[in-house]
Every structure is written in structure tokens, then in C-alpha cells.
Design an enzyme around this catalytic site. Structure first.
Site, PDB file in Angstrom:
ATOM      1  N   GLU A  31     -13.469   5.689 -78.621  1.00 16.37           N
ATOM      2  CA  GLU A  31     -13.990   4.756 -77.926  1.00 16.37           C
ATOM      3  C   GLU A  31     -15.529   4.868 -77.825  1.00 16.37           C
ATOM      4  O   GLU A  31     -16.449   4.078 -78.027  1.00 16.37           O
ATOM      5  CB  GLU A  31     -13.616   4.665 -76.325  1.00 16.37           C
ATOM      6  CG  GLU A  31     -14.275   3.504 -75.560  1.00 16.37           C
ATOM      7  CD  GLU A  31     -14.157   2.225 -75.938  1.00 16.37           C
ATOM      8  OE1 GLU A  31     -13.714   1.991 -76.831  1.00 16.37           O
ATOM      9  OE2 GLU A  31     -15.105   1.524 -75.104  1.00 16.37           O
ATOM     10  N   HIS A  39     -10.056  19.577 -91.716  1.00 18.09           N
ATOM     11  CA  HIS A  39      -9.229  19.162 -92.927  1.00 18.09           C
ATOM     12  C   HIS A  39      -9.690  18.124 -93.544  1.00 18.09           C
ATOM     13  O   HIS A  39      -9.232  17.153 -94.294  1.00 18.09           O
ATOM     14  CB  HIS A  39      -7.859  18.471 -92.250  1.00 18.09           C
ATOM     15  CG  HIS A  39      -6.980  19.598 -91.563  1.00 18.09           C
ATOM     16  ND1 HIS A  39      -6.470  20.604 -92.227  1.00 18.09           N
ATOM     17  CD2 HIS A  39      -6.550  19.779 -90.146  1.00 18.09           C
ATOM     18  CE1 HIS A  39      -5.738  21.394 -91.405  1.00 18.09           C
ATOM     19  NE2 HIS A  39      -5.974  20.724 -90.352  1.00 18.09           N
ATOM     20  N   LYS A  58     -17.246 -11.878 -78.187  1.00 19.21           N
ATOM     21  CA  LYS A  58     -16.354 -11.316 -77.301  1.00 19.21           C
ATOM     22  C   LYS A  58     -15.023 -11.581 -77.480  1.00 19.21           C
ATOM     23  O   LYS A  58     -14.254 -10.857 -77.106  1.00 19.21           O
ATOM     24  CB  LYS A  58     -16.880 -11.834 -75.827  1.00 19.21           C
ATOM     25  CG  LYS A  58     -16.290 -11.366 -74.884  1.00 19.21           C
ATOM     26  CD  LYS A  58     -17.022  -9.836 -74.252  1.00 19.21           C
ATOM     27  CE  LYS A  58     -16.035  -9.260 -73.346  1.00 19.21           C
ATOM     28  NZ  LYS A  58     -16.556  -7.793 -73.381  1.00 19.21           N
ATOM     29  N   CYS A 107     -15.970 -18.919 -80.281  1.00 20.32           N
ATOM     30  CA  CYS A 107     -16.729 -20.330 -80.146  1.00 20.32           C
ATOM     31  C   CYS A 107     -16.289 -20.749 -78.800  1.00 20.32           C
ATOM     32  O   CYS A 107     -15.289 -20.221 -78.316  1.00 20.32           O
ATOM     33  CB  CYS A 107     -15.977 -21.483 -81.052  1.00 20.32           C
ATOM     34  SG  CYS A 107     -16.392 -20.976 -82.723  1.00 20.32           S
ATOM     35  N   GLU A 157     -21.072  -0.218 -82.658  1.00 18.88           N
ATOM     36  CA  GLU A 157     -20.936  -1.797 -82.494  1.00 18.88           C
ATOM     37  C   GLU A 157     -22.403  -2.151 -81.788  1.00 18.88           C
ATOM     38  O   GLU A 157     -22.863  -3.533 -82.329  1.00 18.88           O
ATOM     39  CB  GLU A 157     -19.880  -2.487 -81.744  1.00 18.88           C
ATOM     40  CG  GLU A 157     -19.714  -2.058 -80.288  1.00 18.88           C
ATOM     41  CD  GLU A 157     -18.525  -2.780 -79.636  1.00 18.88           C
ATOM     42  OE1 GLU A 157     -18.071  -2.290 -78.862  1.00 18.88           O
ATOM     43  OE2 GLU A 157     -18.242  -3.950 -80.079  1.00 18.88           O
ATOM     44  N   TRP A 194     -19.231 -19.143 -83.589  1.00 22.39           N
ATOM     45  CA  TRP A 194     -19.105 -17.961 -84.297  1.00 22.39           C
ATOM     46  C   TRP A 194     -18.585 -18.111 -85.725  1.00 22.39           C
ATOM     47  O   TRP A 194     -17.312 -18.692 -85.671  1.00 22.39           O
ATOM     48  CB  TRP A 194     -18.192 -17.118 -83.460  1.00 22.39           C
ATOM     49  CG  TRP A 194     -18.356 -15.583 -84.192  1.00 22.39           C
ATOM     50  CD1 TRP A 194     -19.194 -14.535 -83.692  1.00 22.39           C
ATOM     51  CD2 TRP A 194     -17.152 -14.968 -84.808  1.00 22.39           C
ATOM     52  NE1 TRP A 194     -18.832 -13.427 -84.494  1.00 22.39           N
ATOM     53  CE2 TRP A 194     -17.500 -13.704 -85.187  1.00 22.39           C
ATOM     54  CE3 TRP A 194     -16.097 -15.559 -85.507  1.00 22.39           C
ATOM     55  CZ2 TRP A 194     -16.690 -12.752 -86.115  1.00 22.39           C
ATOM     56  CZ3 TRP A 194     -15.140 -14.641 -86.752  1.00 22.39           C
ATOM     57  CH2 TRP A 194     -15.725 -13.500 -86.682  1.00 22.39           C
ATOM     58  N   LYS A 219     -18.155   2.276 -79.520  1.00 21.24           N
ATOM     59  CA  LYS A 219     -19.525   1.807 -78.665  1.00 21.24           C
ATOM     60  C   LYS A 219     -20.841   2.173 -79.579  1.00 21.24           C
ATOM     61  O   LYS A 219     -21.640   0.973 -79.425  1.00 21.24           O
ATOM     62  CB  LYS A 219     -19.667   2.323 -77.441  1.00 21.24           C
ATOM     63  CG  LYS A 219     -18.584   1.998 -76.296  1.00 21.24           C
ATOM     64  CD  LYS A 219     -18.725   0.654 -75.862  1.00 21.24           C
ATOM     65  CE  LYS A 219     -17.692  -0.325 -76.582  1.00 21.24           C
ATOM     66  NZ  LYS A 219     -16.651  -0.592 -75.896  1.00 21.24           N
ATOM     67  N   ASN A 248     -13.036 -25.320 -80.959  1.00 21.89           N
ATOM     68  CA  ASN A 248     -12.543 -23.900 -80.931  1.00 21.89           C
ATOM     69  C   ASN A 248     -11.294 -23.524 -81.648  1.00 21.89           C
ATOM     70  O   ASN A 248     -10.323 -24.121 -80.982  1.00 21.89           O
ATOM     71  CB  ASN A 248     -12.537 -23.463 -79.388  1.00 21.89           C
ATOM     72  CG  ASN A 248     -12.387 -22.084 -79.309  1.00 21.89           C
ATOM     73  OD1 ASN A 248     -12.651 -21.211 -80.238  1.00 21.89           O
ATOM     74  ND2 ASN A 248     -11.727 -21.453 -78.158  1.00 21.89           N
ATOM     75  N   GLY A 249     -11.404 -22.664 -82.559  1.00 23.27           N
ATOM     76  CA  GLY A 249      -9.994 -22.313 -83.104  1.00 23.27           C
ATOM     77  C   GLY A 249     -10.152 -22.581 -84.866  1.00 23.27           C
ATOM     78  O   GLY A 249     -11.197 -22.724 -85.257  1.00 23.27           O
ATOM     79  N   ARG A 297     -19.003 -15.907 -76.409  1.00 21.18           N
ATOM     80  CA  ARG A 297     -17.968 -16.185 -77.341  1.00 21.18           C
ATOM     81  C   ARG A 297     -18.222 -16.372 -78.935  1.00 21.18           C
ATOM     82  O   ARG A 297     -17.493 -16.654 -79.674  1.00 21.18           O
ATOM     83  CB  ARG A 297     -17.115 -17.474 -76.623  1.00 21.18           C
ATOM     84  CG  ARG A 297     -16.607 -17.438 -75.443  1.00 21.18           C
ATOM     85  CD  ARG A 297     -15.933 -18.798 -74.951  1.00 21.18           C
ATOM     86  NE  ARG A 297     -14.736 -19.028 -75.775  1.00 21.18           N
ATOM     87  CZ  ARG A 297     -13.455 -18.711 -75.537  1.00 21.18           C
ATOM     88  NH1 ARG A 297     -13.440 -17.978 -74.405  1.00 21.18           N
ATOM     89  NH2 ARG A 297     -12.541 -18.741 -76.183  1.00 21.18           N
TER      90      ARG A 297
HETATM   91  C1  F6R Z   1     -15.328  -3.359 -78.416  1.00 19.71           C
HETATM   92  C2  F6R Z   1     -14.688  -4.675 -77.962  1.00 19.71           C
HETATM   93  C3  F6R Z   1     -13.533  -5.198 -78.915  1.00 19.71           C
HETATM   94  C4  F6R Z   1     -12.386  -5.605 -78.094  1.00 19.71           C
HETATM   95  C5  F6R Z   1     -11.224  -6.084 -78.916  1.00 19.71           C
HETATM   96  C6  F6R Z   1     -10.109  -6.672 -78.208  1.00 19.71           C
HETATM   97  O1  F6R Z   1     -16.345  -3.011 -77.409  1.00 19.71           O
HETATM   98  O2  F6R Z   1     -14.982  -5.127 -77.073  1.00 19.71           O
HETATM   99  O3  F6R Z   1     -13.050  -4.099 -79.637  1.00 19.71           O
HETATM  100  O4  F6R Z   1     -11.843  -4.567 -77.368  1.00 19.71           O
HETATM  101  O5  F6R Z   1     -11.829  -7.418 -79.720  1.00 19.71           O
HETATM  102  O6  F6R Z   1     -10.329  -7.606 -77.198  1.00 19.71           O
HETATM  103  P1  F6R Z   1      -9.578  -7.970 -76.146  1.00 19.71           P
HETATM  104  O7  F6R Z   1      -9.431  -6.705 -75.276  1.00 19.71           O
HETATM  105  O8  F6R Z   1     -10.236  -9.154 -75.461  1.00 19.71           O
HETATM  106  O9  F6R Z   1      -8.167  -8.274 -76.642  1.00 19.71           O
END
Ligand code: F6R
Length: 612
Positions: free
Chosen positions: A485, A508, A607, A2, A492, A75, A489, A100-101, A28
């Protein structure tokens, strides 16, 4: 998650700022949004489910105008994605709130307020804030500051809130506990926001609130501010250096595309601290030498992509610096019985610096007696660096695409620098070797740029991936976290199910998944494990799996039936995981384009994850 904004502008309409700021904070949370402004007579509100643009169109249609207002992009946590659950929430037509929170005790508060006669229109925790402030405001005869001060005493949890009152239209009261909030000071106009990106088109003079702060704002600035002890306090005003261009798309179609392509620059900027200052502990903080001399091991706590950078760094920290390193998902660590070791350095890694699980894991470690902590973070003044003894910021610039790209590779640069620094301090890295590592860092942006040139080939592969429902990613050693990773990617942003395994683990269990419909991505640079990886690939080939191999020019892979190969221009030695991250980012990006998903704002995600 948020984002909140607010403004008091003596000479301008606030609506343009509110909608522009919310668009910049959309990363956010982006399931619904709303604004409330005082139009000279009443507080008027517009809320819409969906993107901020829809809400902005509605606000324009209504001709919303005012000199004071607040806004929110959501969010969803408590209550579904509906207009009644969207903020701002209004109590008694008098008090409007954005938040927010999470108010953890909202159910108790709701019962208490219902007992006092308040009716609830939403399922959110935020509505209790609106009613609670309204209640105190009515009791104290219209003092908004005192009302917020009394109301917040009842809340358990995390919040950043902004409140306005219809019969008090020149002031706004804001409060912060555990969620980011800043005040931005202009010329006869004052703004608030969750993040600096929302305000810098208007002013660069920023004061960051601290936990427990409550402030009264007017167009002329901060009228009053108290800290968590209730005493008057002042917060330093700093001039933000964030560039506006970094928040714009420019010639790119998506922020993710832009951020992938910014990596040579971001890596060069981040590496500068070592290129200019050498691998010296002081890069991490004034007393880092003392701290690094006092530690016997490292524990890294992080989530998501940041967790994968931590996993990668374990290989460097243990091979270059010989420091035993343990890596743990923050949300797991914070709820288990931990055997604390005061000589262990706790490192938290976070792009945003406000991930709640990581923050709470750090606090838990500190409560157990861990006295040394280092934060690796991309956002200045965010919560994690503020709670940590040492900090080194990545210099990725604003990362707006929800899928992390440049934050990851710049984290790796810092972690590599840390490994060499510790290795040097322990006499394991000679000055000649340190110079060689510096040279590798210097060359890195160029190597990354070369990999970008492979984009058309990778985009062609992505067309095939776009039609699949699952994919496997394999790697070994330090490239296994890069496979993880890559899988993250892909899932998501394309919603294709993807999993990653260390290639040796395939037999395995996961090998049972492999058939002609299963694309298998292999990260196979020319390192000491290459022959082992080749053997694992035979296992896939023999079961009809289609292999997509990212390797280096000199690793002698042959294309063939069911085997596709893309070669990065050269093997870059110890920094190879950074270079091999780029192809998996590009693969996901182009597969998402081909599937037509929302690349920058994938479904269900946000994010900045400030909830459990
Ligand atoms: C994936 C992604 C998330 C963040 C995770 C931690 O692309 O962006 O998995 O890496 O939510 O976020 P931070 O790094 O902001 O603590």
C-alpha cells in the site's frame, strides 16, 4: 469514471448548480468538462479541456443562463482529451446528451448511424447515443422518452445518461444501466447526478435509479419511471445524511491531507458497530449467522488499495477464525477458469462500490454458483452492496482524494471485525478474548492520533524521497500488504517508481536494485518477525542502500549511517497494520507536496473506475 449532472429549476438558473456539481464530481474524472443549457431559444454549450474551473470561467464569460441543463466531467476512454470529445454531445442542434459508462458496440452503432446520414464530430462512444436518440426522436415525432427507450435497446454496455431536447425544454430523460445515477428532488426543481455529493448543497431528498430504469423528469419531480421490464415503477425517496462539511476542504490544503487526518474519527465511527453490538454476525446482515454457518472458506475480490486491505485481512481470517481465505485481483479472477465452491463466501471490497472489475468478478462468481456474498463498501446504495447478500458499510465519510486513505483503514477495521466474528462463531475466540479485541479497537483511534504527531519527522524524510526516482518498500507477514500500500501511494501521487516486496524475498532478485540511490522503506513493528526483518535490513545496508524504518518504540533499532528510524508510540498488537499505514500515507503526501504534483488529482487517474 466520468460524472454527470443535470437540473431543471423552475425559478433559478441551472448553471451554478451544474458547475458546482461538476466540481464536486471532479474526483470521477478531470481531463475535460462541459455543460449544455437551453437558454429560452437554443441549446447552448460550453466545453473546455482541463479542470471544471476553466469551463466555469468560460460559461460565465458567455453569460450562459437557462432553467434546464446537463453537465459532464470526463475521464477519457474513447478518444483523446480534446474539446470535441468532451461532453455534452449534441445531435442535429436538437438533442444534447451526457453519458457516464461505455457503449461497447459503439463501432457497429456508429456505422449504422453513418449509414443513416449522421456525421460524427468526436471519437467518443457517447456521440452514438446523441445521434441514435435524435434519430428515434425524429421518427416518433418528438417523444423524448420513447426515443431514449428505443435507442437504449441498441446499446450494449454500461451507461448513465441524461438527455434534453431543444424543442421540448421542460423535460429531461435519464436512463441507467450499470452506472450510478440518482434523482434529487427539491422545491420546484429536480436534479440528477452520478453521486449524492453533487446535489446535497441543494436538496437531500434522493431517489436512486436501478439498472434498466428510464425516467422523465420535470421541475416538479419524476413524471414517469419505468423499470427494466418496461413496467411503471417507483423509487423510494431517502433523506441523505451526508454532511456538506465532509465535502469541503476546511482548514486543509488537500482532501488527501484532510482524509488522512480524519482517520481517528472514521475508524471510531466504523468500529462503533462492533463496540455497540459486539462481534455478532447480524452486523453484516439479517441472515449473516446462517450464511456464516454455511461457509467453509472465503474468497476476496478487489482492486488496488482495496485489494491490499483484502491481503491484510487474510492474515486475520486465517489466524483468528481459521477460515481458509484466498484473495484475488478482481480483473484477473473474472477472466479465468475458476473452480467454484458454493460453500465459499465471496467478499468484495470497494470504497466506491462501483468498480467495474470488482462488480463483474462478483457477477462471474455468482454465475458459477457461488451463492453467498458479502460487500464491504463505503458508498451507500452503490452497485456492489446492492448485488450482495450481505453488507457492512465502512463509515469513512466521503473520500474525495483520488488516493485512498481512510477507506483503506476503515476497511481493515471491518475485516478485523469479521475475523473475530467468525472466530467467535467457530468457538476459537472466547468471550474474554473478544472483550480484549474490543478494547484494542476502542484504543485504536488514540493510537492513530499519536502517529499523526510524527508528521513533522515524516515530512522531513519526504524531502529526501522527493529527489529520488525509485523506492523499495519492505514488510513481512501482515505488514507486507502495508508495504504494498505504501508503494502504491508513493507511485500514484508522486510518480516515483516504487515497488514492495516481502523482506525475505529481497535476496531472490530485487536486491540487485539496491545501491546508495535507492531509499528502502521498512515497515518493522515489534512483532514475531522483527528479527527476520532486521536480518533482511542488513542485506540492504551491506549494499549501501539507505534505510527508512518505521517501527515501534520498543523494538530497539539504532539510527546510524544510512539507517533512519521513526518510532510509533507503542506496539498495538494485532491491529498494528492499521497503525503502520498512517506513516506511509504521510510520507507519500509530503513527498508529493515537495514534488509539486497534483495530490488530489494525480495524472491519468480517477477515483471511481467504471471501465475495464
Ligand atoms: C489507490 C486507489 C485505487 C482504488 C481502486 C479500487 O489509492 O484508490 O487503487 O483502491 O481503484 O477502488 P474501489 O475501492 O473504489 O473499488
Amino acid at each position: 469514471m466520468c460524472g454527470i449532472v443535470g437540473a431543471i429549476r423552475a425559478n433559478h438558473n441551472v448553471v451554478d448548480f451544474l458547475t458546482d456539481g461538476l466540481k464536486r464530481l471532479e474526483y470521477r474524472g478531470y481531463d475535460s468538462s462541459g455543460i449544455a443549457v437551453f437558454d429560452g431559444e437554443k441549446i447552448k454549450r460550453v466545453r473546455r479541456v482541463g479542470r471544471v474551473q476553466l469551463m466555469e470561467d468560460a460559461a460565465k464569460e458567455k453569460g450562459l443562463f437557462g432553467h434546464i441543463g446537463i453537465g459532464h466531467t470526463r475521464w477519457a476512454t474513447h478518444g483523446g482529451v480534446t474539446e470535441p470529445n468532451a461532453h455534452p454531445h449534441i445531435s442535429g442542434g436538437l438533442i444534447a446528451v451526457v453519458h457516464n459508462g461505455i457503449i461497447e458496440n459503439f463501432e457497429d452503432e456508429r456505422t449504422r448511424l453513418q449509414g443513416l446520414g449522421y456525421e460524427f464530430e468526436s471519437q467518443t462512444d457517447t456521440e452514438v447515443i446523441a445521434h441514435s436518440v435524435k434519430h428515434e426522436y425524429s421518427l416518433n415525432g418528438g417523444n423524448l422518452f420513447e426515443a431514449v427507450k428505443s435507442a437504449t435497446k441498441n446499446f450494449h454496455g454500461a451507461y448513465a445518461i441524461a438527455v434534453i431536447a431543444q424543442d421540448n425544454p421542460d423535460e429531461m430523460v435519464v436512463a441507467r444501466m450499470g452506472c450510478p445515477l440518482l434523482i434529487a428532488l427539491g422545491d420546484n426543481e429536480t436534479f440528477i447526478a452520478s453521486d449524492v455529493s453533487a446535489v446535497i448543497a441543494f436538496t437531500r431528498n434522493i431517489a436512486y435509479l436501478e439498472d434498466g430504469d428510464i425516467a422523465v423528469l420535470r421541475a416538479g419531480g419524476i413524471e414517469k419511471l419505468i423499470d427494466k421490464t418496461g413496467n411503471p415503477a417507483q423509487r423510494k425517496v431517502k433523506v441523505s445524511e451526508l454532511s456538506l462539511a465532509s465535502l469541503e476542504l476546511g482548514p486543509y490544503s488537500h482532501f488527501m491531507q484532510k482524509e488522512i487526518h480524519e482517520q481517528p474519527r472514521a475508524i471510531a465511527d466504523t468500529a462503533e458497530v462492533f463496540l455497540d453490538g459486539g462481534f455478532e454476525p447480524e452486523n453484516f446482515g439479517k441472515n449473516a449467522r446462517e450464511v456464516f454457518n454455511d461457509i467453509d472458506s472465503i474468497k476476496i475480490l478487489a482492486c488496488g488499495t482495496s485489494y491490499y486491505s483484502a491481503l491484510t485481512s487474510k492474515y486475520w481470517l486465517e489466524s483468528i477464525a481459521k477460515v481458509p481465505t484466498d484473495v484475488e485481483i478482481a480483473s484477473e479472477y473474472r477472466y479465468r477458469d475458476v473452480i467454484a465452491n458454493p460453500k465459499q463466501l465471496i467478499i468484495t471490497i470497494s470504497q466506491s462500490g462501483e468498480t467495474l472489475d470488482t462488480m463483474e468478478a462478483l457477477k462471474y462468481a455468482q454465475s458459477l454458483g457461488h451463492k453467498h456474498s458479502l460487500s464491504i463498501c463505503n458508498v451507500m446504495e452503490s452497485a456492489l452492496p446492492r448485488e450482495s447478500e450481505l453488507v457492512l458499510y465502512t463509515r469513512a465519510g466521503a473520500e474525495i482524494g483520488v488516493a485512498s486513505t481512510k477507506a483503506f483503514t476503515t476497511q481493515l477495521v471491518v475485516l478485523f471485525g469479521l475475523a473475530v466474528t467468525l472466530g467467535k462463531m467457530r468457538g476459537l475466540v472466547s468471550s474474554g478474548q473478544a472483550r480484549a479485541y474490543l478494547e484494542e479497537l476502542r484504543q485504536l483511534p488514540g493510537s492513530i492520533q499519536h502517529v499523526m504527531n510524527l508528521e513533522p519527522q515524516i515530512a522531513a524524510w519526504a524531502q529526501k524521497f522527493a529527489k529520488k526516482t525509485s523506492a523499495l518498500f519492505l514488510g513481512r507477514g501482515i505488514h507486507y500488504p502495508i508495504a504494498l500500500e505504501g508503494a502504491l501511494k508513493l507511485k500514484e501521487i508522486t510518480y516515483i517508481h516504487a515497488e514492495a516486496y516481502p523482506a525475505g524475498e529481497l535476496k531472490h532478485g530485487p536486491l540487485a536494485l539496491v545501491d546508495e540511490n535507492m531509499p528502502v522503506v521498512v515497515i518493522a513493528p515489534n512483532d514475531s518477525l522483527l528479527d527476520k526483518v532486521k536480518a533482511n535490513m542488513q542485506e540492504v545496508g551491506a549494499r549501501g542502500g539507505e534505510l527508512f524504518v518505521f517501527t515501534d518504540l520498543d523494538s530497539h533499532f539504532n539510527e546510524g549511517e544510512g539507517v533512519h528510524v521513526i518510532r510509533t508510540p507503542r506496539h498495538v498488537g494485532v491491529l498494528s497494520p492499521i497503525v503502520h499505514t498512517i506513516p506511509v500515507q504521510l510520507l507519500s503526501y509530503h513527498a508529493a507536496l515537495a514534488r509539486g504534483t497534483d495530490v488530489d488529482k494525480p495524472r491519468n487517474l480517477a477515483k471511481s473506475v467504471t471501465v475495464e
